[in-house]
Design a protein around this motif. Structure first.
Motif, short mmCIF file in Angstrom:
data_model
loop_
_atom_site.label_atom_id
_atom_site.label_comp_id
_atom_site.label_asym_id
_atom_site.label_seq_id
_atom_site.Cartn_x
_atom_site.Cartn_y
_atom_site.Cartn_z
N ARG A 145 0.86 -1.19 0.00
CA ARG A 145 0.00 0.00 0.00
C ARG A 145 0.89 1.23 0.00
N HIS A 146 0.64 2.12 -0.93
CA HIS A 146 1.39 3.37 -1.08
C HIS A 146 0.51 4.47 -0.50
N LEU A 147 0.99 5.12 0.55
CA LEU A 147 0.16 6.04 1.33
C LEU A 147 0.73 7.44 1.33
N GLN A 148 -0.15 8.41 1.22
CA GLN A 148 0.21 9.82 1.33
C GLN A 148 -0.57 10.43 2.49
N THR A 149 0.08 11.24 3.30
CA THR A 149 -0.58 11.87 4.44
C THR A 149 -0.37 13.38 4.42
N GLU A 150 -1.28 14.07 5.12
CA GLU A 150 -1.07 15.51 5.31
C GLU A 150 -0.29 15.71 6.60
N GLY A 151 -0.13 16.97 7.04
CA GLY A 151 0.77 17.27 8.14
C GLY A 151 0.42 16.66 9.48
N HIS A 152 -0.88 16.37 9.72
CA HIS A 152 -1.29 15.74 10.97
C HIS A 152 -1.15 14.22 10.92
N GLY A 153 -0.81 13.68 9.76
CA GLY A 153 -0.71 12.24 9.61
C GLY A 153 -1.97 11.58 9.10
N LEU A 154 -2.98 12.36 8.74
CA LEU A 154 -4.22 11.78 8.22
C LEU A 154 -4.00 11.33 6.77
N PRO A 155 -4.46 10.15 6.40
CA PRO A 155 -4.26 9.66 5.03
C PRO A 155 -5.07 10.47 4.02
N VAL A 171 4.27 7.27 -7.45
CA VAL A 171 4.12 8.63 -6.94
C VAL A 171 2.95 9.34 -7.60
N GLU A 172 2.92 9.36 -8.92
CA GLU A 172 1.83 10.05 -9.61
C GLU A 172 0.47 9.38 -9.39
N PRO A 173 0.38 8.02 -9.42
CA PRO A 173 -0.91 7.39 -9.09
C PRO A 173 -1.41 7.75 -7.69
N VAL A 174 -0.51 7.85 -6.72
CA VAL A 174 -0.92 8.21 -5.36
C VAL A 174 -1.47 9.64 -5.34
N LEU A 175 -0.78 10.55 -6.02
CA LEU A 175 -1.26 11.94 -6.08
C LEU A 175 -2.62 12.00 -6.76
N ASP A 176 -2.82 11.18 -7.78
CA ASP A 176 -4.10 11.17 -8.49
C ASP A 176 -5.22 10.52 -7.68
N SER A 177 -4.86 9.73 -6.66
CA SER A 177 -5.86 8.98 -5.90
C SER A 177 -6.52 9.80 -4.79
N MET A 178 -6.04 11.00 -4.53
CA MET A 178 -6.55 11.78 -3.40
C MET A 178 -8.04 12.05 -3.57
N PRO A 179 -8.85 11.71 -2.57
CA PRO A 179 -10.30 11.91 -2.69
C PRO A 179 -10.73 13.36 -2.55
N VAL A 180 -9.86 14.21 -2.02
CA VAL A 180 -10.13 15.64 -1.95
C VAL A 180 -8.93 16.37 -2.54
N VAL A 181 -9.16 17.59 -3.01
CA VAL A 181 -8.12 18.34 -3.71
C VAL A 181 -7.64 19.50 -2.84
#
Length: 285
Positions: A145-155, A171-181
């Motif tokens: 699982r390739h995970l991206q988080t914001e500053g608080h650690g929320l996925p 990297v690019e697929p993960v950036l494209d997977s974000m449910p909010v922009v």
């Protein structure tokens, strides 16, 4: 003499008295998911209550139990799994994750300025879609699982691949997977040396990110510099939070859509658990 009611006569809500509360969704989580559920099809036999079915899915996620071993008070395994797949195809769990992020952003504020990305491998003994030989586990079947988080650690981003896929390729697929922009003007992305490639840096730069790619040794040296603050650890913490959902410790779902749905639900739970807090409460811990 008072007769004992047959199991079929017991109220559907009785499961709350038979299952430990820590393995059941909170009323707030149910209130968040209920508006997202698709309309039930008409006709046929009466359907089991949606709240009971969601509690059963949540129970599987948190305990790691097999579907067929579900406590009878939560419903028949085939019925629960059928409802789970119905909601999966409707995108319920991913939307629950997205609405949680929006709610957190409104009440506390997502920290888009400092983000982090990392991958974690999980055993997948049954194989299936998006699995592959794990190079760290003697080539046994695994998934990543390739995970991206914001500053608080929320996925905020998630992609599933075989365990043999390199982090840099996702990297690019993960950036494209974000449910909010995010529309943050300045965004930094922290990663380890597994992402230290020119094409990765170029892709991140094209997406508007300032990259921070350090090895653990370089980070230890940087920590000694006045004013430097480690920020990549939050994604490692998020992977640890996901591992608290026992169904995710080993991947048993052959269909990647089902495994993704459980991950989306876990991400949603992580986010929604932090939504009731005020900004001051959250920042003060």
């Amino acid at each position: 003499m008072t007769a004992t009611p047959a199991p079929s006569q017991v109220s559907a809500l009785d499961y709350r008295h038979q299952v430990a509360p820590r393995f059941l969704p909170t009323p707030d989580l149910w209130a968040a998911v209920e508006p997202l559920l698709p309309e039930p099809p008409g006709g046929g036999r009466p359907r089991k209550p949606a709240a009971q079915m969601f509690a059963a899915v949540f129970y599987v996620l948190t305990t790691g139990i097999q579907w067929k071993a579900l406590p009878r008070c939560l419903g028949a395994a085939s019925t629960v799994h059928r409802r789970f797949q119905e909601w999966t195809k409707a995108g319920v769990f991913e939307r629950l994750w997205a609405t949680g992020l929006l709610e957190f952003d409104a009440s506390v504020g997502l920290d888009w300025t400092w983000q982090a990305i990392d991958g974690a491998m999980v055993k997948a003994p049954l194989g299936g879609e998006a699995t592959g030989p794990n190079p760290t586990d003697r080539g046994k079947s695994g998934t990543k699982r390739h995970l991206q988080t914001e500053g608080h650690g929320l996925p905020v981003g998630l992609v599933i691949t075989g365990a043999n896929r390199h982090d840099k390729t996702q990297v690019e697929p993960v950036l494209d997977s974000m449910p909010v922009v995010s529309f943050e003007a300045e965004q930094h992305l922290c990663a380890d040396k597994g992402y230290d490639f020119d094409d990765v840096r170029s892709a991140l730069s094209a997406s508007g990110y300032v990259t921070h790619i350090l090895s653990r040794g370089q980070e230890r040296v940087a920590l000694k510099m006045p004013g430097y603050r480690a920020r990549r650890w939050v994604v490692e913490a998020a992977h640890s939070w996901l591992n608290r959902f026992r169904r995710l410790l080993v991947r048993w779902e052959k269909k990647v859509i089902n495994h993704a749905a459980l991950l989306h639900l876990a991400c949603a739970v992580i986010v929604w658990r932090r939504c009731p807090l005020t900004s001051d409460d959250y920042l003060l811990g």
